[in-house]
Structures are given as structure tokens and as C-alpha cells.
Design a protein around this motif. Structure first.
Motif, short mmCIF file in Angstrom:
data_model
loop_
_atom_site.label_atom_id
_atom_site.label_comp_id
_atom_site.label_asym_id
_atom_site.label_seq_id
_atom_site.Cartn_x
_atom_site.Cartn_y
_atom_site.Cartn_z
N ARG A 198 -1.15 8.74 -4.36
CA ARG A 198 -1.69 9.37 -3.15
C ARG A 198 -3.18 9.66 -3.30
O ARG A 198 -3.97 9.43 -2.38
N ARG A 199 -3.56 10.15 -4.45
CA ARG A 199 -4.98 10.41 -4.69
C ARG A 199 -5.78 9.10 -4.65
O ARG A 199 -6.88 9.05 -4.08
N CYS A 200 -5.22 8.07 -5.24
CA CYS A 200 -5.93 6.79 -5.26
C CYS A 200 -6.04 6.18 -3.86
O CYS A 200 -7.03 5.51 -3.56
N LEU A 201 -5.07 6.41 -3.01
CA LEU A 201 -5.19 5.96 -1.62
C LEU A 201 -6.34 6.67 -0.92
O LEU A 201 -7.08 6.06 -0.14
N ALA A 221 -4.46 6.82 3.68
CA ALA A 221 -5.14 7.96 3.07
C ALA A 221 -4.78 9.26 3.77
O ALA A 221 -4.60 10.30 3.13
N ASP A 222 -4.66 9.21 5.09
CA ASP A 222 -4.32 10.42 5.83
C ASP A 222 -2.88 10.84 5.54
O ASP A 222 -2.58 12.02 5.38
N GLU A 249 0.82 -1.20 0.00
CA GLU A 249 0.00 0.00 0.00
C GLU A 249 0.87 1.26 0.00
O GLU A 249 0.54 2.26 -0.65
N ALA A 250 1.97 1.21 0.71
CA ALA A 250 2.85 2.39 0.81
C ALA A 250 3.50 2.73 -0.52
O ALA A 250 3.94 3.87 -0.71
N SER A 255 -9.56 4.97 -2.38
CA SER A 255 -9.82 3.59 -1.96
C SER A 255 -10.22 3.50 -0.50
O SER A 255 -10.97 2.60 -0.10
N ALA A 256 -9.76 4.45 0.32
CA ALA A 256 -10.16 4.44 1.73
C ALA A 256 -11.66 4.65 1.88
O ALA A 256 -12.26 4.18 2.85
#
Length: 212
Positions: free
Chosen positions: A104-107, A170-171, A94-95, A110-111
């Protein structure tokens, strides 16, 4: 040129959707704004290329899935059937999305969708069926099977743990996108996320006596 116009338009719409879904929410962003940001004159471009908002969102997540699967697959093949190692593989994969603004946007997107994975019913979302991510979930569940948790609690806890990882990522992604200074460096953040997620999964069954 005409043959490339379709794929090029799809990619422009996907990129625009990533930006707006991350900033305004999967359900809050307006499709007309996605179309405008993509530089398309046809207001029905999303419907034409993807069928619906859901189709566009699936396309966004498919790209994110392909990238993380490339990282997760080898990690999963090498990981022993040990909870900390499996959670570590998940967090490391994930990282990898933290490396780029797109990831980063996709994280952040997906959250918002973690509750749709299908963990609680053991029925993977169609985009997860047969993936390394789902195999990882199954291996983590197998590690927990000997802990004596009732099945509903085990599945709920596993879903919660995945939600925690997604929310934490996400954060962190939000901070990077905003230019904020995180409280911890990334190595410590990731190591702590692995440790706390493993501890969450290994927590004693509620109501179990802690005294002899």
C-alpha cells in the motif's frame, strides 16, 4: 554477522523510505529522517548504500516491481489481445499490492512517479525496460492503433490512463492505511476501474462528429 550487516542496513533503509516517502512525499521526506527511522547512526547512510535519494527511490521501486511482475507475467501471457482483458490484467496486478501495508505504501509512492514511465516518448524508464509491465503497455497501444487517434493523442491518452489507475490505487491504499471505510467493496472498485479506464482509452477522438 559482518557479511549480513550491509544487506540488513540496506533493507532497513528501504523499509524506512517506503514509510516516509508514502506519508510525506518522495521529495518532501527528509533523508535524515529516513536514516533515523532505520535506526542508523551514520547520517550519510543513504549516500553510502544507495548513492543518492534517487538511488534509494529506485531500490524501493525495484522491490515493488518484482512483486507485481510475479503477478502480471502469467496474467499477461494468458490475456488475449483485447483491451478490456489487458486493462484487467494491469488492474489485477496492481491490486496485489493492496494486500499488505508495504504494498500500500509503495502504491502511494509509485503514483507520484507515473509521469516518469516514458510512455509519451516510447522510451521506458530503465527500471521498466524489458518488463512485463512495458510489454503490457505496448500491447495496449497496439489495441488502440486502429482507433484512428493521432499518435501524440494516443500516447498522451495511454499515459493518462496509467496515471488514473495509479492514482485510484494510491487512494485506495491510503484509505486502507488510514483505516477509512471505502465507498465500495474492493471487487466493485476494481471492476469499475477496469471499465472506466477501458472507456477512457476508447473515447471518441475529440472533434469527431457524433451526428450522421
Amino acid at each position: 554477522m559482518a557479511r549480513r550487516s550491509g544487506p540488513e542496513t540496506r533493507e532497513k533503509l528501504i523499509r524506512a523510505a517506503e514509510e516516509l516517502f508514502a506519508a510525506q512525499g518522495v521529495h518532501g521526506a527528509q533523508l535524515r529522517d529516513v536514516v533515523a527511522l532505520a535506526g542508523q547512526g551514520n547520517p550519510s547512510a543513504v549516500q553510502y548504500h544507495f548513492g543518492s535519494r534517487t538511488g534509494l527511490l529506485d531500490a524501493v521501486m525495484a522491490g515493488r516491481q518484482r512483486r507485481t511482475e510475479q503477478v502480471l507475467g502469467p496474467l499477461l501471457d494468458a490475456a488475449p489481445d483485447e483491451l478490456h482483458a489487458l486493462v484487467g490484467a494491469l488492474v489485477t496486478a496492481e491490486a496485489s499490492e493492496l494486500r499488505t501495508d508495504r504494498g500500500r505504501r509503495c502504491l502511494r509512492i509509485s503514483a507520484q512517479l507515473s509521469h516518469e514511465s516514458g510512455v509519451r516518448t516510447r522510451t521506458p524508464h530503465p527500471t521498466l525496460a524489458g518488463t512485463a509491465y512495458w510489454r503490457l503497455i505496448e500491447r495496449i497501444e497496439a489495441c488502440l492503433a486502429g482507433d484512428g487517434l493521432p499518435e501524440p493523442l494516443l500516447l498522451e491518452r495511454l499515459d493518462l490512463a496509467l496515471t488514473v489507475v495509479g492514482a485510484a490505487m494510491a487512494d485506495r491504499a491510503r484509505q486502507y492505511l488510514d483505516g477509512s471505510e471505502p465507498l465500495t467493496d474492493e471487487a466493485l472498485f476494481l471492476a469499475d476501474l477496469v471499465g472506466t479506464t477501458t472507456a477512457l482509452l476508447r473515447a471518441a477522438r475529440p472533434g469527431a462528429s457524433e451526428h450522421p
